[in-house]
Design a protein around this motif. Sequence first.
Motif, PDB file in Angstrom:
ATOM      1  N   HIS A 225     -59.614  16.725  28.267  1.00 31.41           N
ATOM      2  CA  HIS A 225     -58.899  16.441  26.490  1.00 31.41           C
ATOM      3  C   HIS A 225     -57.474  15.824  26.433  1.00 31.41           C
ATOM      4  O   HIS A 225     -56.771  15.187  25.831  1.00 31.41           O
ATOM      5  CB  HIS A 225     -58.847  18.215  25.486  1.00 31.41           C
ATOM      6  CG  HIS A 225     -58.170  18.042  24.140  1.00 31.41           C
ATOM      7  ND1 HIS A 225     -59.320  19.168  23.526  1.00 31.41           N
ATOM      8  CD2 HIS A 225     -58.084  17.121  23.305  1.00 31.41           C
ATOM      9  CE1 HIS A 225     -58.692  18.900  22.065  1.00 31.41           C
ATOM     10  NE2 HIS A 225     -58.004  17.634  22.481  1.00 31.41           N
TER      11      HIS A 225
ATOM     12  N   SER B 183     -65.490  16.333  27.078  1.00 35.78           N
ATOM     13  CA  SER B 183     -65.256  17.060  27.835  1.00 35.78           C
ATOM     14  C   SER B 183     -66.574  18.174  27.507  1.00 35.78           C
ATOM     15  O   SER B 183     -66.789  18.302  26.148  1.00 35.78           O
ATOM     16  CB  SER B 183     -63.770  17.492  26.327  1.00 35.78           C
ATOM     17  OG  SER B 183     -63.775  19.206  26.621  1.00 35.78           O
TER      18      SER B 183
ATOM     19  N   ILE C  42     -60.987  25.375  23.098  1.00 30.20           N
ATOM     20  CA  ILE C  42     -59.856  24.290  22.104  1.00 30.20           C
ATOM     21  C   ILE C  42     -58.680  24.793  22.076  1.00 30.20           C
ATOM     22  O   ILE C  42     -58.191  26.651  21.723  1.00 30.20           O
ATOM     23  CB  ILE C  42     -60.374  24.297  20.570  1.00 30.20           C
ATOM     24  CG1 ILE C  42     -62.346  23.404  20.643  1.00 30.20           C
ATOM     25  CG2 ILE C  42     -59.678  23.391  19.581  1.00 30.20           C
ATOM     26  CD1 ILE C  42     -63.137  24.052  19.947  1.00 30.20           C
TER      27      ILE C  42
ATOM     28  N   ARG D 278     -52.350  16.824  18.732  1.00 28.08           N
ATOM     29  CA  ARG D 278     -54.032  17.221  20.335  1.00 28.08           C
ATOM     30  C   ARG D 278     -54.915  16.696  19.445  1.00 28.08           C
ATOM     31  O   ARG D 278     -56.341  16.822  20.064  1.00 28.08           O
ATOM     32  CB  ARG D 278     -54.106  18.589  19.404  1.00 28.08           C
ATOM     33  CG  ARG D 278     -53.133  20.173  20.337  1.00 28.08           C
ATOM     34  CD  ARG D 278     -53.443  20.044  21.685  1.00 28.08           C
ATOM     35  NE  ARG D 278     -54.369  20.015  22.234  1.00 28.08           N
ATOM     36  CZ  ARG D 278     -54.824  19.978  23.351  1.00 28.08           C
ATOM     37  NH1 ARG D 278     -54.358  19.290  24.513  1.00 28.08           N
ATOM     38  NH2 ARG D 278     -55.591  20.514  24.034  1.00 28.08           N
TER      39      ARG D 278
ATOM     40  N   LEU E 229     -56.569  11.389  19.989  1.00 27.98           N
ATOM     41  CA  LEU E 229     -57.464  10.938  20.723  1.00 27.98           C
ATOM     42  C   LEU E 229     -56.911   9.072  21.442  1.00 27.98           C
ATOM     43  O   LEU E 229     -56.980   8.598  20.348  1.00 27.98           O
ATOM     44  CB  LEU E 229     -58.935  10.379  20.917  1.00 27.98           C
ATOM     45  CG  LEU E 229     -59.259  12.550  21.121  1.00 27.98           C
ATOM     46  CD1 LEU E 229     -60.211  12.789  20.292  1.00 27.98           C
ATOM     47  CD2 LEU E 229     -58.995  13.184  22.077  1.00 27.98           C
TER      48      LEU E 229
ATOM     49  N   THR F 248     -64.224  10.096  22.968  1.00 23.81           N
ATOM     50  CA  THR F 248     -64.323  11.020  23.817  1.00 23.81           C
ATOM     51  C   THR F 248     -65.698  11.860  22.854  1.00 23.81           C
ATOM     52  O   THR F 248     -65.456  11.825  21.326  1.00 23.81           O
ATOM     53  CB  THR F 248     -62.795  11.412  23.429  1.00 23.81           C
ATOM     54  OG1 THR F 248     -62.384  11.186  23.662  1.00 23.81           O
ATOM     55  CG2 THR F 248     -63.162  13.317  24.879  1.00 23.81           C
TER      56      THR F 248
ATOM     57  N   PHE G   1     -67.158  15.738  23.026  1.00 26.74           N
ATOM     58  CA  PHE G   1     -67.046  16.802  23.007  1.00 26.74           C
ATOM     59  C   PHE G   1     -68.311  17.828  22.740  1.00 26.74           C
ATOM     60  O   PHE G   1     -69.070  17.747  21.942  1.00 26.74           O
ATOM     61  CB  PHE G   1     -65.863  17.652  21.955  1.00 26.74           C
ATOM     62  CG  PHE G   1     -64.860  17.255  22.221  1.00 26.74           C
ATOM     63  CD1 PHE G   1     -63.485  17.604  22.621  1.00 26.74           C
ATOM     64  CD2 PHE G   1     -64.782  16.059  20.745  1.00 26.74           C
ATOM     65  CE1 PHE G   1     -62.761  16.549  22.385  1.00 26.74           C
ATOM     66  CE2 PHE G   1     -62.939  15.674  20.906  1.00 26.74           C
ATOM     67  CZ  PHE G   1     -62.116  16.150  21.795  1.00 26.74           C
TER      68      PHE G   1
ATOM     69  N   TYR H  16     -65.354   9.519  18.573  1.00 25.92           N
ATOM     70  CA  TYR H  16     -65.333  11.067  18.974  1.00 25.92           C
ATOM     71  C   TYR H  16     -66.412  11.448  18.220  1.00 25.92           C
ATOM     72  O   TYR H  16     -67.313  10.865  17.396  1.00 25.92           O
ATOM     73  CB  TYR H  16     -64.399  11.376  19.005  1.00 25.92           C
ATOM     74  CG  TYR H  16     -64.085  11.911  17.080  1.00 25.92           C
ATOM     75  CD1 TYR H  16     -64.931  13.352  16.610  1.00 25.92           C
ATOM     76  CD2 TYR H  16     -63.629  10.783  15.861  1.00 25.92           C
ATOM     77  CE1 TYR H  16     -65.148  13.282  15.311  1.00 25.92           C
ATOM     78  CE2 TYR H  16     -63.363  11.448  14.745  1.00 25.92           C
ATOM     79  CZ  TYR H  16     -64.398  12.501  14.501  1.00 25.92           C
ATOM     80  OH  TYR H  16     -64.303  12.727  12.749  1.00 25.92           O
TER      81      TYR H  16
END
Length: 244
Positions: free
Chosen positions: A137, A151, A156, A163, A166, A170, A172, A201
């Motif tokens: 992350h 990830s 988190i 944060r 990105l 990505t 998660f 994402y």
Amino acid sequence: QMADPFLYNTGERSHYGCLGHEVQIDYLKAYVCRPSFSTDKAVIVVHDVFGWQFPDIRYIVDLIAGHGYITICPDFFKGTKPWTSTDHWADFADWMKNHDPMKVDKEADVVLKYLKEQCGAKKIGIAGFSWGGMAVHHLMLKNPQLAAGVSLYGRIVRDSEERYSLLNPTFFIFGEKDHTISLDQIFLLEDKLKQYCKVPYKIKVYPGQVHGFAQLKPEDMKPDDKPYIEEARRDMIDWIKMFV
């Protein structure tokens, strides 16, 4: 005080004969597995608290390599002792202070340079588990050289809006029954990414799964969990294939 999150027993692991080999890259040791044919695509695997020599993580490296990627798991702990199943949970916070998953930039750069210069890699992705999920992350916010990230159940950290910006796609992955990551935190992550994230994402929660579920070797899986473990791995590989 959080209960010990490592729900799978690491003491009685089945033996695993690795397909790859160990290399020295600058000041880092690393485990590398190459596919049977030549390729210019690579994946960095970021280990969990049990470190780069843990059989489960090497199994994952070999698995990804089998899909056609030069796959490498460097020792992000730089030779210091990984967490073990006999360590005391009360000491975990102190151990984490010296093993910060947000302080992996230098190691990532060393490995990226090696993959490009020594292995001829042109496109590089990254996947990380637990501690490594947090590192992924972080790196996906900082390092544009990483074409895609996965990830897996990285805790988190909510410290600021940055944060969520990105740099590249990505994915998660979370377990529904992970008692280190609440569903509320996952929903909040989703909200914030909708707001701030400009690249593709994905967030997916796997029913009934606990922390660490996706890296179990076949002989260590419970029959009820097996379909979800296999699905998570397929999803991870599909994401990598889409962008790397």
